[in-house]
Design a protein around this motif. Structure first.
Motif, mmCIF file in Angstrom:
data_model
loop_
_atom_site.group_PDB
_atom_site.id
_atom_site.type_symbol
_atom_site.label_atom_id
_atom_site.label_comp_id
_atom_site.label_asym_id
_atom_site.label_seq_id
_atom_site.Cartn_x
_atom_site.Cartn_y
_atom_site.Cartn_z
ATOM 1 N N ASP A 75 16.164 44.082 48.034
ATOM 2 C CA ASP A 75 16.534 42.669 48.157
ATOM 3 C C ASP A 75 16.458 42.261 49.622
ATOM 4 O O ASP A 75 17.206 42.792 50.458
ATOM 5 C CB ASP A 75 17.955 42.453 47.625
ATOM 6 C CG ASP A 75 18.015 42.471 46.107
ATOM 7 O OD1 ASP A 75 17.015 42.883 45.480
ATOM 8 O OD2 ASP A 75 19.059 42.096 45.552
ATOM 9 N N TYR A 113 24.171 45.542 51.975
ATOM 10 C CA TYR A 113 23.998 44.653 50.819
ATOM 11 C C TYR A 113 23.226 45.371 49.715
ATOM 12 O O TYR A 113 23.590 45.309 48.538
ATOM 13 C CB TYR A 113 23.261 43.371 51.225
ATOM 14 C CG TYR A 113 23.053 42.446 50.051
ATOM 15 C CD1 TYR A 113 24.063 41.592 49.626
ATOM 16 C CD2 TYR A 113 21.862 42.471 49.331
ATOM 17 C CE1 TYR A 113 23.893 40.773 48.520
ATOM 18 C CE2 TYR A 113 21.678 41.661 48.219
ATOM 19 C CZ TYR A 113 22.703 40.816 47.826
ATOM 20 O OH TYR A 113 22.532 40.017 46.719
ATOM 21 N N ASN A 114 22.173 46.061 50.088
ATOM 22 C CA ASN A 114 21.352 46.755 49.096
ATOM 23 C C ASN A 114 22.047 47.965 48.503
ATOM 24 O O ASN A 114 21.769 48.352 47.368
ATOM 25 C CB ASN A 114 20.014 47.157 49.731
ATOM 26 C CG ASN A 114 19.014 46.019 49.736
ATOM 27 O OD1 ASN A 114 18.311 45.785 48.759
ATOM 28 N ND2 ASN A 114 18.967 45.277 50.841
ATOM 29 N N GLU A 135 27.034 42.134 42.274
ATOM 30 C CA GLU A 135 26.544 40.818 41.861
ATOM 31 C C GLU A 135 25.743 40.879 40.565
ATOM 32 O O GLU A 135 25.642 39.873 39.856
ATOM 33 C CB GLU A 135 25.700 40.210 42.978
ATOM 34 C CG GLU A 135 26.516 39.855 44.215
ATOM 35 C CD GLU A 135 25.665 39.414 45.390
ATOM 36 O OE1 GLU A 135 24.431 39.228 45.192
ATOM 37 O OE2 GLU A 135 26.203 39.258 46.502
ATOM 38 N N ARG A 136 25.208 42.036 40.246
ATOM 39 C CA ARG A 136 24.401 42.174 39.035
ATOM 40 C C ARG A 136 25.191 42.787 37.873
ATOM 41 O O ARG A 136 24.609 43.298 36.924
ATOM 42 C CB ARG A 136 23.154 42.992 39.344
ATOM 43 C CG ARG A 136 22.214 42.221 40.281
ATOM 44 C CD ARG A 136 21.000 42.997 40.700
ATOM 45 N NE ARG A 136 20.242 42.221 41.676
ATOM 46 C CZ ARG A 136 19.146 42.649 42.305
ATOM 47 N NH1 ARG A 136 18.696 43.873 42.046
ATOM 48 N NH2 ARG A 136 18.526 41.888 43.169
ATOM 49 N N ASP A 184 26.676 45.529 47.641
ATOM 50 C CA ASP A 184 26.940 44.177 47.127
ATOM 51 C C ASP A 184 26.051 43.791 45.952
ATOM 52 O O ASP A 184 26.525 43.167 44.987
ATOM 53 C CB ASP A 184 26.766 43.150 48.254
ATOM 54 C CG ASP A 184 27.771 43.347 49.370
ATOM 55 O OD1 ASP A 184 28.540 42.419 49.657
ATOM 56 O OD2 ASP A 184 27.802 44.441 49.973
ATOM 57 N N ARG A 185 24.776 44.115 46.036
ATOM 58 C CA ARG A 185 23.876 43.642 44.981
ATOM 59 C C ARG A 185 24.219 44.260 43.618
ATOM 60 O O ARG A 185 23.992 43.644 42.588
ATOM 61 C CB ARG A 185 22.417 43.902 45.345
ATOM 62 C CG ARG A 185 21.986 45.363 45.437
ATOM 63 C CD ARG A 185 20.487 45.446 45.584
ATOM 64 N NE ARG A 185 19.994 46.808 45.765
ATOM 65 C CZ ARG A 185 18.709 47.126 45.661
ATOM 66 N NH1 ARG A 185 17.807 46.202 45.364
ATOM 67 N NH2 ARG A 185 18.324 48.375 45.854
#
Length: 645
Positions: free
Chosen positions: A26, A55-56, A63-64, A59-60
């Protein structure tokens, strides 16, 4: 696609291959192209992208919709602790720590040294730095104060994050006094330190400089992820240098993300949500790549294990962890399994556990001898794959691409080159040697994404260390050969190829023979100076638990075995039984140090040594060997060619 199809697709279009792999990441701003040629054999990958590692990795996944999945399983047989941290919990903990660091002035490009044991907080510290775009440098917990000071002066960190102590099976390792001494020795002065207090030891904090981990985080706003350029350093990891000054390997952000994510499925054959365990330490490259970043980027559950292969409490601890946490893919060093095999040669501890979740065992870090691989395969019923890589590369140079196509295992070979690596075997003049011929292993430039683009503040040293011996190639420092099927065989470090009366011989090949002896649990072969032949091989062997046969008889059998398998040209006559071998904390045998002791050459005790007291044991054993050699006119064990000595 088959392995050859994938490898050829990379070779025919490297740019397209890696740009396609980049789609799994991402991006804040996607890269416009893959490779940037900076001239003079210097390369960068995805330099114009903008991305955040944390983030990769964290967090992602939240979020998914996978926030409730375990991100980290912490298992400490030393303290009796087991707990899980979900991706959602990990995000909040990391964001909180990053916010506290930011509130104290840490930002993009700042360095932070991390000096921690195997606890989840070590990963949180790494990820918090990545969240801010700060560059972390993890120093193995318990490293000597002077060595820590050298790294402080080289990295010039704004902050240090440390623990009060580390734990070994029979002792507490006092980290804080070592840190305090290192700060006294270092020229550079960090602005502050954060100390994670463990219940086994509460360290005394220095007022105005030191902050308690929990109090430090209190009352600050969580930090969001800060995008950085694709060529921004994610971390610095120091590896031993021949000059005594450690080399700071730089890991670039974008290539690191892409390469590690690619390996998780294609090499280790795990899918997101499955459990991956690398039994290493965050102080080493395996801990960076495959305890912290690789599994989390790919969405796997990773295990943080604070224990040893034996003694916590027994030789069955690996099997217990695999059963309890349903590990799907397991990665450790061959030396760990040699310790298990030595302690439990009949694998009796294994009989208590169910390994049905385990699909594969991967070995790296030290040459995997065929005897250990065969013992593992026979007793676990699980495929065992050797693979080969280095701190500098960060992931596999040669391995078995199990997620693409499991290739036939040739015991003793790490199998074949992975996409991105064009591996050649060269003679001293840089010319390719025929199949089956021993030579220097080199990789044609450019190296693939995620490998080191340079050394920290030492570009000329980078070129001198890796790029000058064979222009246009990266010099690995390892020696080996390729067979007619393209399988690679790693035989020794280049320095460990010995010259016996003009014959270039691999100490690794001799070790392979010695390891096959039924009483030998572990061994090392080095070259020692000899007035007549230039060098002679010397074998040191450790015996399996319970062996009570005569050491002299075992040495005679070892000499005979090498004569049968290698031939008289090897001139293998010197063999001694020792209780243990000197190793680094990551399990590598310190062969060059043993050789210097044998030759009576002055040396500096390596900073990475696990137990310096072993060197005195080796001195005693070699002195006894020399005495026996003198008494027998050069013959230690029975030798048909004794007239030659």
């Amino acid at each position: 696609m088959k392995y050859l199809d994938v490898y050829e697709s990379w070779k025919s279009d490297p740019e397209g291959f890696w740009m396609e792999a980049a789609q799994a990441i991402d991006w804040e701003e996607a890269p416009s192209k893959a490779l940037f040629d900076r001239g003079d054999h210097m390369y960068e990958w995805f330099a114009d992208a903008r991305v955040n590692t944390c983030y990769n990795a964290v967090d992602r996944h939240v979020e998914r919709g996978r926030g409730d999945q375990a991100a980290i399983i912490y298992d400490s047989p030393i303290t009796g602790t087991k707990r899980e941290i979900t991706f959602h919990e990990l995000r909040d903990r990391v964001a909180g720590l990053a916010g506290a660091l930011r509130a104290n002035g840490v930002g993009k490009g700042d360095r932070v040294i991390i000096y921690m044991p195997m606890v989840p907080e070590a990963l949180e510290a790494m990820l918090a730095c990545a969240r801010l775009g700060a560059i972390h440098s993890v120093v193995f917990g318990g490293f000597a104060a002077n060595e820590l000071a050298v790294r402080i002066d080289d990295a010039t960190p704004r902050a240090i994050i440390a623990a009060s102590c580390g734990l070994e099976p029979a002792r507490v390792v006092h980290y804080k006094p070592l840190l305090d001494e290192a700060l006294e020795l270092a020229k550079h002065e960090p602005e502050f330190c954060v100390i994670f207090q463990r219940e086994q030891e509460i360290a005394q904090l220095t007022e105005g400089r030191d902050h308690d981990w929990h109090g430090f985080r209190y009352g600050t706003e969580p930090a969001e992820c800060v995008p950085v350029e694709g060529n921004h350093p994610a971390y610095i990891l120091y590896t031993s240098g021949t000059t005594g000054q450690p080399k700071g390997v730089v890991r670039p952000t974008a290539g690191h993300l892409i390469a590690l994510n690619w390996t998780m499925k294609n090499i280790y054959n795990v899918d997101p949500g499955e459990v991956f365990w690398a039994a290493s330490d965050v102080g080493w490259v395996v801990g960076h790549s495959y305890i912290c970043y690789g599994p989390l980027i790919h969405g796997n559950t990773t295990i943080v294990f604070e224990g040893k292969p034996i003694g916590t409490p027994d030789a069955g601890t690996f099997w217990r962890v695999i059963q309890e946490h349903k590990v799907n893919s397991f990665f450790t060093a061959p030396t760990a399994f040699r310790a298990v095999k030595r302690e439990d040669p009949r694998a009796e501890c294994l009989e208590k556990y169910d390994l049905s979740s385990l699909r594969a065992i991967f070995l790296a870090g030290e040459r995997a001898d065929p005897d250990t691989i065969q013992w593992l395969t026979e007793n676990t019923g699980t495929p065992v794959y050797d693979h080969w890589w280095q701190t500098e590369t960060g992931y596999t140079i040669a391995g078995n691409p199990v997620g693409i196509e499991p290739l036939p295992v040739k015991v003793g070979s790490p199998t074949v080159a992975m996409p991105g690596y064009d591996v050649h075997i060269l003679d001293d003049g840089g010319e390719e040697v025929p199949a089956g011929t021993l030579g220097a292993i080199a990789v044609k430039l450019p190296l693939p994404p995620g490998t080191l683009p340079t050394l920290w503040n030492a570009e000329e040293r980078f070129k001198e260390s890796y790029l000058t011996t064979f222009p246009g190639y990266y010099e690995t420092g390892d020696a080996g050969m390729k067979d007619s099927d393209g399988y690679l065989w790693i035989m020794a470090r280049t320095d460990d190829v010995i010259n016996v009366a003009g014959h270039r011989l691999s100490t690794g090949a001799m070790e392979e023979v010695l390891a096959a002896h039924p009483d030998v649990a572990e061994c090392a072969v080095i070259g020692v100076a000899d007035d007549l032949k230039g060098q002679l091989p010397l074998g040191l062997v450790c015996l399996s638990k319970g062996v009570e046969r005569s050491h002299e008889t075992i040495c005679e059998e070892c000499v005979q075995l090498v004569r049968e398998k290698i031939g008289p040209v090897g001139a293998f006559k010197l063999c001694a039984v020792v209780q243990r071998l000197p190793k680094t904390r990551s399990g590598k045998i310190l062969r060059s140090t043993i050789a210097k002791i044998a030759d009576g050459v002055d040396f500096k005790t390596p900073a990475t040594i696990d137990d310096p007291a072993i060197l005195d044991e080796i001195r005693v054993s070699l002195a006894a060997l020399a005495a026996r050699k003198t008494a027998t006119h050069g013959v230690v064990a029975s030798d048909p060619d004794s007239a030659l000595t």
